[in-house]
Design an enzyme around this catalytic site. Structure first.
Site, PDB file in Angstrom:
ATOM      1  N   LYS A   1       0.980  -1.053   0.045  1.00  0.00           N
ATOM      2  CA  LYS A   1      -0.019  -0.111   0.100  1.00  0.00           C
ATOM      3  C   LYS A   1       0.764   1.269  -0.050  1.00  0.00           C
ATOM      4  O   LYS A   1       2.152   1.176   0.211  1.00  0.00           O
ATOM      5  CB  LYS A   1      -0.883   0.070   1.199  1.00  0.00           C
ATOM      6  CG  LYS A   1      -2.144  -0.886   1.038  1.00  0.00           C
ATOM      7  CD  LYS A   1      -3.162  -0.904   2.115  1.00  0.00           C
ATOM      8  CE  LYS A   1      -4.232  -1.922   1.807  1.00  0.00           C
ATOM      9  NZ  LYS A   1      -5.261  -1.930   2.873  1.00  0.00           N
TER      10      LYS A   1
ATOM     11  N   ARG B   1      -3.083 -10.254   5.598  1.00  0.00           N
ATOM     12  CA  ARG B   1      -3.575 -10.218   3.925  1.00  0.00           C
ATOM     13  C   ARG B   1      -2.473  -9.768   3.180  1.00  0.00           C
ATOM     14  O   ARG B   1      -2.115  -8.539   3.403  1.00  0.00           O
ATOM     15  CB  ARG B   1      -4.783  -9.468   4.284  1.00  0.00           C
ATOM     16  CG  ARG B   1      -5.642  -9.569   2.684  1.00  0.00           C
ATOM     17  CD  ARG B   1      -6.915  -8.578   2.819  1.00  0.00           C
ATOM     18  NE  ARG B   1      -7.472  -8.864   1.161  1.00  0.00           N
ATOM     19  CZ  ARG B   1      -7.012  -7.979   0.435  1.00  0.00           C
ATOM     20  NH1 ARG B   1      -6.383  -6.871   0.219  1.00  0.00           N
ATOM     21  NH2 ARG B   1      -7.981  -8.094  -0.958  1.00  0.00           N
TER      22      ARG B   1
END
Length: 271
Positions: free
Chosen positions: A214, A248
């Protein structure tokens, strides 16, 4: 699950979208998605998270029929071919119902079951559920997100969603919580949440954490999306040491190795 990772699970990301921020378009056919699922499982993934609608900042909404066409054949094919725990990343009640009908084991909802019919779609099932916090929606969530205190505000939201689930007859033990790194948070908000991650344990439910590749990693490292492995592993390790139970990620093999080291440290198996 191996002894070393008995308290930690690695969730491998399987996007069947054309526009996800990291791997959009790579697994858009059933055959390619199943091949990628096989690789993720071989690398040690405990969970496969299938998503048919991108939730990257600025992403456009996908029609229900299109998301069903992307997701359901993939979930069905994976469940037929593998003995795998499959999560479906969706906000839509219809996709939840159909996914459960073809064998999904978990619903991972970035809207925390707030969309019309979502609570009802899962209430009578036995699947596990992940409630995530997001300020705004994907198209607008990064437009100047604001909080009085990001950790307290996110905790309060999650507590309200837990209550809504219980009111709908959903057993508390089916729930997981995700504070939503990158979903309506500035860089400062993301790192404040990571620093204070233990505060979410006050809600007494296990945490699912996703920070893989991210922008919070890219902002600190200066790396492009496909060069964020080391930063993602560092963030995953910090989260696991602070008590996260599911991590995740895109890079399963490397994360599984990191989680084995974390588990050995926390559990003292080799001391």
């Amino acid at each position: 699950m191996s002894k070393q990772t008995k308290h930690l699970r690695v969730m491998g990301i399987l996007n069947v979208t054309p526009d996800s921020f990291s791997d959009g378009g790579r697994h858009h056919t059933v055959a390619k998605a199943v091949d990628h699922a096989a690789r993720l499982l071989d690398e040690g993934a405990d969970i496969l998270d299938v998503g048919g609608e991108s939730t990257r900042p600025g992403a456009e909404a996908v029609a229900t029929e299109e998301e069903l066409a992307r997701v359901i054949p993939v979930v069905e094919a994976i469940k037929q071919r593998f003995d795998a725990f499959v999560s479906v990343d969706t906000t839509k009640a219809a996709v939840m119902r159909e996914s459960i009908a073809v064998g999904a084991d978990m619903i991972n909802d970035v809207c925390a079951l707030q969309q019309p019919g979502a609570l009802q779609a899962v209430a009578d099932s036995e699947v596990e559920l992940c409630l995530m916090h997001m300020q705004g929606e994907p198209r607008t969530m990064q437009h100047e997100p604001r909080y009085d205190d990001v950790v307290c505000d996110v905790k309060a939201f999650l507590q309200r969603r837990i209550a809504a689930c219980e009111e709908a007859g959903i057993e508390r033990q089916r729930l997981w919580l995700d504070p939503g790194f990158g979903f309506g948070k500035s860089m400062r908000h993301n790192y404040q949440m990571l620093q204070r991650l233990q505060a979410f344990h006050e809600l007494q439910l296990p945490l699912l954490i996703g920070m893989s590749r991210k922008s919070m990693i890219g902002h600190v490292t200066g790396r492009a999306v496909d060069e964020r492995l080391a930063g993602s592993i560092a963030a995953a390790t910090i989260a696991a040491l602070k008590g996260a139970r599911i991590i995740r990620v895109h890079d399963v093999k490397e994360t599984v190795d990191a989680m084995k080291v974390v588990a050995a440290t926390l559990e003292g198996d080799y001391l």
